[in-house]
Design a protein around this motif. Structure first.
Motif, short mmCIF file in Angstrom:
data_model
loop_
_atom_site.label_atom_id
_atom_site.label_comp_id
_atom_site.label_asym_id
_atom_site.label_seq_id
_atom_site.Cartn_x
_atom_site.Cartn_y
_atom_site.Cartn_z
N ILE A 82 1.97 8.02 3.00
CA ILE A 82 1.40 7.96 4.28
C ILE A 82 -0.09 7.96 4.42
CG2 ILE A 82 1.09 9.23 6.34
CD1 ILE A 82 4.06 10.65 5.87
N GLY A 83 -0.65 8.43 3.60
CA GLY A 83 -2.15 8.49 3.32
C GLY A 83 -2.53 6.97 2.88
N ALA A 84 -1.89 6.46 1.87
CA ALA A 84 -2.30 5.00 1.38
C ALA A 84 -1.82 3.86 2.39
CB ALA A 84 -1.54 4.67 0.08
N THR A 85 -0.88 4.24 3.18
CA THR A 85 -0.32 3.06 4.06
C THR A 85 -1.21 3.12 5.27
OG1 THR A 85 2.12 3.65 3.53
CG2 THR A 85 1.57 2.66 5.68
N LEU A 86 -1.71 4.20 5.65
CA LEU A 86 -2.92 4.15 6.82
C LEU A 86 -4.08 3.81 6.56
CD1 LEU A 86 -2.00 7.60 8.78
CD2 LEU A 86 -1.06 5.27 9.24
N THR A 87 -4.47 4.04 5.27
CA THR A 87 -5.67 3.53 4.72
C THR A 87 -5.70 2.04 4.57
OG1 THR A 87 -6.33 5.45 3.60
CG2 THR A 87 -7.36 3.68 3.12
N ALA A 138 3.08 12.34 1.15
CA ALA A 138 1.61 12.66 1.49
C ALA A 138 0.90 11.37 0.82
CB ALA A 138 1.41 13.95 1.01
N PHE A 139 1.15 11.23 0.02
CA PHE A 139 0.25 10.00 -0.73
C PHE A 139 0.68 8.73 -0.20
CE2 PHE A 139 -1.08 13.15 -3.67
CZ PHE A 139 -2.26 12.73 -4.32
N CYS A 179 4.58 15.54 -2.24
CA CYS A 179 3.64 14.78 -2.99
C CYS A 179 3.76 13.20 -2.65
CB CYS A 179 3.30 15.20 -4.40
SG CYS A 179 2.82 16.66 -4.73
N HIS A 219 0.88 -1.05 -0.02
CA HIS A 219 0.01 -0.05 0.14
C HIS A 219 0.96 1.10 0.02
CE1 HIS A 219 -4.06 -1.40 0.39
NE2 HIS A 219 -3.72 -2.34 1.07
N GLY A 278 0.99 4.16 -3.03
CA GLY A 278 0.46 5.46 -2.47
C GLY A 278 1.73 6.36 -3.10
#
Length: 83
Positions: free
Chosen positions: A63-68, A60-61, A57, A13, A17
């Motif tokens: 970290i967001g994809a990893t947490l999701t 940010a993407f 960019c 993931h 991301g």
């Protein structure tokens, strides 16, 4: 105990991301109507600003994809049999 399959899913993931973040940065800097490339070119050190923009960019993407992905993986119902 952390399972290796969980780490592999989280890493995949994160990689997805980061790839999406790099693609987003590429598209945003190449669409002239947005004016981001022109704004970056007016900076005193455009190479450094471009590197910081692309890195921000991607991070940010990523970290967001990893947490999701972690949230989805941990809330997944493990009672269903795998095929």
């Amino acid at each position: 105990m952390i399972k290796p399959s969980l780490l592999l899913e989280v890493a995949s993931h994160a990689a997805m991301g980061i790839a999406v973040g790099l693609g987003f940065a590429f598209l945003v800097t190449h669409i002239t109507g947005l004016g981001i490339a022109a704004l970056i070119n007016y900076a005193p050190a455009p190479n450094a600003v471009m590197l910081m923009f692309v890195g921000t960019c991607a991070i940010a993407f990523g970290i967001g994809a990893t947490l999701t992905g972690l949230a989805i993986t941990l809330t997944e119902d493990s009672d269903t049999p795998r095929r």
